[in-house]
Structures are given as structure tokens and as C-alpha cells.
Design a protein around this motif. Structure first.
Motif, short mmCIF file in Angstrom:
data_model
loop_
_atom_site.label_atom_id
_atom_site.label_comp_id
_atom_site.label_asym_id
_atom_site.label_seq_id
_atom_site.Cartn_x
_atom_site.Cartn_y
_atom_site.Cartn_z
N ASP A 244 -46.21 73.49 44.63
CA ASP A 244 -45.42 72.28 44.22
C ASP A 244 -46.31 71.33 44.73
OD1 ASP A 244 -43.39 70.58 43.41
OD2 ASP A 244 -41.93 72.20 44.13
N VAL A 245 -46.38 70.04 44.33
CA VAL A 245 -46.87 68.60 44.82
C VAL A 245 -45.89 67.82 45.51
CG1 VAL A 245 -48.06 66.78 44.00
CG2 VAL A 245 -48.36 68.94 42.64
N ILE A 246 -46.35 67.36 46.81
CA ILE A 246 -45.41 66.77 47.56
C ILE A 246 -46.01 65.44 47.83
CG2 ILE A 246 -44.08 66.49 49.83
CD1 ILE A 246 -44.10 69.50 49.50
N GLN A 247 -45.62 64.21 47.85
CA GLN A 247 -45.91 62.97 48.21
C GLN A 247 -45.54 62.20 49.51
OE1 GLN A 247 -46.90 60.41 45.23
NE2 GLN A 247 -48.32 59.03 46.32
N VAL A 248 -46.39 61.99 50.34
CA VAL A 248 -46.13 61.30 51.61
C VAL A 248 -46.00 60.00 51.20
CG1 VAL A 248 -46.12 60.80 54.00
CG2 VAL A 248 -46.44 63.01 53.23
N LEU A 249 -45.02 58.89 51.11
CA LEU A 249 -44.96 57.58 50.61
C LEU A 249 -44.49 56.87 51.86
CD1 LEU A 249 -45.55 55.85 48.15
CD2 LEU A 249 -43.24 56.15 47.31
N ARG A 250 -45.35 55.91 52.14
CA ARG A 250 -44.93 54.88 53.14
C ARG A 250 -44.13 53.78 52.70
NH1 ARG A 250 -46.07 50.53 55.97
NH2 ARG A 250 -47.62 49.73 54.62
N LYS A 251 -42.94 53.36 53.32
CA LYS A 251 -41.92 52.65 52.75
C LYS A 251 -41.50 51.62 54.06
CE LYS A 251 -41.09 53.11 48.13
NZ LYS A 251 -40.89 52.22 47.20
N ASP A 252 -41.30 50.55 53.73
CA ASP A 252 -40.45 49.73 55.01
C ASP A 252 -39.28 50.44 55.42
OD1 ASP A 252 -42.64 48.11 55.31
OD2 ASP A 252 -42.04 46.73 54.08
N ASN A 253 -38.34 50.63 54.21
CA ASN A 253 -37.06 51.27 54.54
C ASN A 253 -36.96 52.60 53.87
OD1 ASN A 253 -35.69 49.04 55.94
ND2 ASN A 253 -36.32 47.82 54.18
N PRO A 254 -37.51 53.59 54.37
CA PRO A 254 -37.76 55.00 53.67
C PRO A 254 -36.25 55.71 53.39
CG PRO A 254 -38.23 55.28 56.11
CD PRO A 254 -38.24 53.81 55.91
N ARG A 260 -37.51 63.77 43.38
CA ARG A 260 -38.73 64.19 42.44
C ARG A 260 -38.76 62.87 41.56
NH1 ARG A 260 -40.94 69.07 42.14
NH2 ARG A 260 -39.67 70.80 42.86
N ASP A 261 -39.95 62.37 41.51
CA ASP A 261 -40.26 61.14 40.41
C ASP A 261 -40.62 61.76 39.05
OD1 ASP A 261 -42.67 62.33 40.16
OD2 ASP A 261 -43.78 60.70 41.01
N LYS A 262 -40.73 60.93 38.12
CA LYS A 262 -40.78 61.02 36.55
C LYS A 262 -41.98 62.02 36.41
CE LYS A 262 -43.81 57.27 35.64
NZ LYS A 262 -43.99 55.92 34.85
N ASN A 263 -42.80 62.25 37.26
CA ASN A 263 -43.86 63.27 37.08
C ASN A 263 -43.85 64.52 37.93
OD1 ASN A 263 -45.92 61.28 35.73
ND2 ASN A 263 -45.73 60.22 37.69
N GLY A 264 -42.39 64.82 38.33
CA GLY A 264 -42.03 66.09 38.92
C GLY A 264 -42.64 66.13 40.41
N ILE A 265 -43.26 65.10 41.00
CA ILE A 265 -43.88 65.08 42.37
C ILE A 265 -42.64 64.80 43.27
CG2 ILE A 265 -45.43 63.80 44.10
CD1 ILE A 265 -46.97 63.18 41.42
N ILE A 266 -42.55 65.78 44.39
CA ILE A 266 -41.61 65.51 45.40
C ILE A 266 -42.11 64.34 46.21
CG2 ILE A 266 -40.75 66.35 47.71
CD1 ILE A 266 -39.21 67.47 45.32
N ILE A 267 -41.08 63.27 46.41
CA ILE A 267 -41.65 62.12 47.18
C ILE A 267 -40.78 62.34 48.68
CG2 ILE A 267 -41.60 59.79 47.38
CD1 ILE A 267 -43.31 60.72 44.94
N LEU A 268 -41.56 62.29 49.65
CA LEU A 268 -41.11 62.19 51.33
C LEU A 268 -41.36 60.87 51.62
CD1 LEU A 268 -41.98 65.26 53.00
CD2 LEU A 268 -39.69 64.12 52.89
N GLU A 269 -40.43 59.89 51.65
CA GLU A 269 -40.76 58.56 51.94
C GLU A 269 -40.77 58.51 53.80
OE1 GLU A 269 -38.14 55.81 50.55
OE2 GLU A 269 -38.65 56.19 48.36
N THR A 270 -41.70 57.76 54.25
CA THR A 270 -41.59 57.50 55.54
C THR A 270 -42.16 56.10 56.05
OG1 THR A 270 -42.81 58.50 57.79
CG2 THR A 270 -44.14 58.35 55.77
N GLU A 271 -41.83 55.52 57.20
CA GLU A 271 -42.09 54.35 57.65
C GLU A 271 -43.58 54.14 57.93
OE1 GLU A 271 -40.41 50.32 60.24
OE2 GLU A 271 -39.24 52.46 60.16
#
Length: 453
Positions: A244-254, A260-271
Motif C-alpha cells: 500500500d502507499v501511506i503518506q505522513v502529511l503535516r497539518k496544523d489541525n490534523p 484515502r485521497d483521490k489517488n488511493g493513497i492513505i493519508i495519515l495527518e500529524t502536527e
């Protein structure tokens, strides 16, 4: 679990990353955001984004960065514009200006983490245990964190490394070799050629791995192109490994829950990226303890199979629940246990022949047949260990003579065969027929003919 669900929990996503690390096919795709997390703080802004790097390099070359149009333009095109302006102002060849830009980029990415940050992020990468790392960064921050455990590779190198060493493939080049740096529009034209090794290797690597994206934006063209290739160009059967493809995405309010985004990537938000790694450490440490216990249990079972006592042999023959438990473990971990189990099975079959030796002791043949049928129904043919299949087929040939309802045969074995023969998959039956034909197993052939598939 070979792939995450469409909407996994956070724990499931973190556990999947850990399982992939244990399987040995976890890879990390690391971008500029990672270097920033390692090097920058509230006081110092050492690491730069691609845009900041070009702006600073432009100043070094005496080019007015503000005069370059950036609306709807990518960074490679901006780099090309910088070189063109430099060539015009200095009346030199464009290629000379490009070479100067690349050397400035190399000088500007001379970044080294301090001791405290190096210890912190070295721990993170060590417990992540990636089999490979691919990065678009020019800097060698990753190698600073993995001192003695990694090897830097440039865009013209093959993605390979010695055993126990993590290859760090710099897709856009290494600052230690400025001429190989990929930065201008024409550099990218060659980078994305369909037959280009880097692009093919990147797509194949993603297809064969669980890929963790750290320090990238959602729209990074390098990531999206490779993922598209991995899904649509290199097609094949279903994966038999974590993928699978998992993305660690930095966000101010995770968000707490992955998606999953439109490309099928699992998004894991983190501050902060460091917060993600701390979360992962908690999950990984529990997972490692469980796997260590599992390993010890398997080693203990393997030892018992290698040197079974009479009690264990009799229990395997007489206790159906115990036999089912052993076969369940075997089907899940056959690579670790198969060698010892084949020897153990032969000893169990020998015991049933011993039980059949007295005159009129026909139940031993029935017990023999039950063992063989349990083996033949425990594995799909695609995952059936060859040595075990041969052992079972030969055992069926030996006991097959006694399966019948005439005098001198085991009637109970006949009843068992009639009751359970439909449990055999058509693939197993076909393989039994093939091995009977090749090895002259006439009793296997006779029994197989009674099965309608």
C-alpha cells in the motif's frame, strides 16, 4: 493483512507499517519536509524548500528571482529561466550557467543535523527499519542519521546495496556530484522518459513494497507519476505481500482518522513528523514483542517436530483438535516449520502402520488416511510445499490398497474416503492425478477416479 481497507483506523495503519517492516518490504520515500523537520526550529531555518533553494541560488548567480514569472510554472521551468537569464547577463553558454546553478545548489544543501537531532531522528529511522529509501533531496541528511547503515546512490546508480545496508537512492542527484543533479526542465525531460531506469525502478519498487511517504506535498509529481506507473503499467495478479502507499502529511489541525485521497493513497495527518514517529514507536514496540514471542513459540514447536516424543506422535494421530491446531500453524508459517514437519509426519504415518500390523487391526489404515486427507486439505495448491505434497501423495499410494469394502480392506477407511473426498480442491485432485501418472501411483489414480471435479 496484505492491504489496508478503504477506511482504516489509525492503529490499523500504524500496525500495517510495522507488519511491512517485519515482512521486509517497507520503503520510505523522503522529501524536503523531512530535512526541514530534522534541521529547522523556531530560531534556525537551515533546510530550504525547493522554491526557497532556487530563490537563494538565484541570488548567488546575480539573477533577479522576482523578475521570473512563476504563475502556472513548475520549479524545473523556473530553474531553466534562472540559467537563461544568467547566460544572457554574463554572455556565456546556457550549459555553463546550468553547471554553475547546480554547483550553487550543491553548496547550499550542505546541511548536517546537530547531535541532539541526529540522535532523535536516527532512532526514528532505525525503528522504522526501511528496506530502502528513495529521496528527491540533494542533501545527505538521511546518511547522517544512518551512519554506517546506509549507502548513498546517485541517479545513475542501480538501486542495490550490500546485505544489512539501506540503499538511499537520490532520484534527483546528490550534492556530492553536482553534475548529476536534476533541476532544470531539460533534466526532467530525460528523467521521465518511459524507458528511463529510474522511473521504471521507482514504479516497480512501489508496486513490490509498502511505501511510506514522508515530507512530501500531496501533489508531488514524482510520487504521483511513480504511483500511476505502478498501478497502470506494471499490472499482475494480486499481491502476496503487504502492499500500500501511506503518506505522513503535516497539518496544523490534523485529522485523527486516516483517509484515502483521490489517488488511493492513505493519508495519515500529524502536527509534526516527530509526533508521527513517536506514535509509530509505541505500536512498533508492542508489535516486536508479539513477534518475538511468536518467534520463540515457533522455535519451540520446530524443535518438538524435529525430535518428537511418542506422546506427541500419538496425540497428533488421535486428537483431531490438536492436529488441526498444528496444521493451522503450519499453513501460516510453513517456511519456518516445513522441514521438521515432513519428518514428523512420516513418523506419525509409520505409527499408524505399526497400529495396523496386528491381524484385523484395520482402524490403523483409517487413521493413516485421515492424516493424509488433513494434509491435502490444509493448503491451496499454489502454496503447497512440494516436499509435503509428495509425502502425502506417496502416503496415499501406500494406504490406497487398503481403502475398500471387500475382504482384507479397511471399511472405515472406505467410509472416510467417501465422506471426505469432496473436500479436496480440483487443483489438488489434478495434481494427484499428475503425480500418479508420472510416478506410477496406481492406487492414487484409482482413488482420484472416484472424484467428480
Amino acid at each position: 493483512m496484505l492491504r489496508l481497507t478503504e477506511s482504516p483506523t489509525r492503529q490499523e495503519a500504524l500496525r500495517f507499517i510495522s507488519d511491512s517492516a517485519s515482512y521486509g518490504n517497507l520503503g520510505a520515500f523522503i522529501g524536503a519536509g523531512f530535512s526541514k523537520a530534522v534541521l529547522n526550529d523556531e530560531i534556525n531555518e537551515i533546510a530550504l524548500s525547493w522554491g526557497e533553494l532556487l530563490e537563494k541560488a538565484s541570488g548567488k548567480l546575480g539573477v533577479d528571482y522576482g523578475a521570473i514569472s512563476k504563475t502556472g510554472v513548475g520549479y524545473p521551468e523556473i530553474a531553466t529561466s534562472i540559467c537563461k537569464l544568467h547566460a544572457e547577463h554574463n554572455r556565456c553558454d546556457y550549459t555553463h550557467s546550468l553547471s554553475i546553478l547546480k554547483r550553487e545548489i550543491a553548496a547550499l544543501t550542505s546541511w548536517y543535523p546537530d547531535k541532539e537531532k541526529r540522535e532523535e531522528f536516527s532512532k526514528y529511522l532505525e525503528i522504522l527499519s526501511p528496506s530502502w529509501i528513495i529521496t528527491t533531496n540533494y542533501d545527505m541528511v538521511i546518511e547522517s542519521l544512518l551512519t554506517g547503515r546506509s549507502i548513498p546512490l546517485g541517479p545513475n546508480d542501480s538501486l542495490s546495496s550490500p546485505t544489512g545496508v539501506i540503499p538511499v537512492f537520490h532520484l534527483h542527484g546528490l550534492r556530492t556530484n553536482p553534475e548529476e543533479i536534476i533541476i532544470s526542465q531539460e533534466d526532467y525531460v530525460s528523467l521521465f522518459r518511459p524507458s528511463e531506469y529510474r522511473q521504471i525502478k521507482l514504479a516497480l519498487t512501489i508496486r513490490e513494497s509498502t511505501t511510506l511517504l514522508v515530507g512530501y506535498g500531496l501533489g508531488d509529481v514524482n510520487v504521483l507519476t511513480a504511483i500511476d506507473w505502478s498501478k497502470n503499467v506494471f499490472k499482475g495478479g494480486g499481491a502476496t505481500y503487504p502492499n500500500d502507499v501511506i503518506q505522513v502529511l503535516r497539518k496544523d489541525n490534523p485529522k485523527e482518522k486516516p483517509y484515502r485521497d483521490k489517488n488511493g493513497i492513505i493519508i495519515l495527518e500529524t502536527e509534526e513528523i516527530s509526533e508521527f514517529f513517536e506514535e509509530f514507536i509505541d505500536v512498533r514496540e508492542v508489535d516486536l514483542k508479539e513477534k518475538d514471542k511468536e518467534r520463540k513459540d515457533l522455535e519451540e514447536l520446530a524443535k518438538k517436530l524435529d525430535e518428537p516424543d511418542g506422546v506427541m506422535i500419538e496425540k497428533f494421530i488421535d486428537d483431531e483438535k490438536f492436529r488441526e491446531e498444528i496444521l493451522t500453524v503450519l499453513s501460516k508459517f510453513n517456511i519456518h516449520l516445513i522441514s521438521g514437519f515432513v519428518s514428523f509426519l512420516n513418523k506419525c504415518i509409520d505409527e499408524t502402520w505399526t497400529r495396523s500390523a496386528p491381524n484385523g487391526a484395520f482402524e490403523g489404515y483409517n487413521q493413516n488416511l485421515k492424516l493424509i486427507l488433513d494434509i491435502l486439505t490444509s493448503f491451496p495448491i499454489s502454496r503447497f510445499p512440494p516436499a509435503l505434497f509428495q509425502t502425502a501423495a506417496y502416503g496415499l499410494q501406500r494406504v490406497g490398497y487398503y481403502v475398500g469394502d471387500e475382504g482384507g480392506k479397511s471399511w472405515s477407511a472406505k467410509r472416510t474416503w467417501e465422506k471426505r473426498k469432496k473436500e479436496l480442491s480440483k487443483e489438488v485432485v489434478a495434481e494427484l492425478r499428475s503425480i500418479a501418472d508420472q510416478h506410477g501411483y496406481n492406487y492414487v489414480e484409482r482413488l482420484a477416479k472416484t472424484i467428480d471435479v
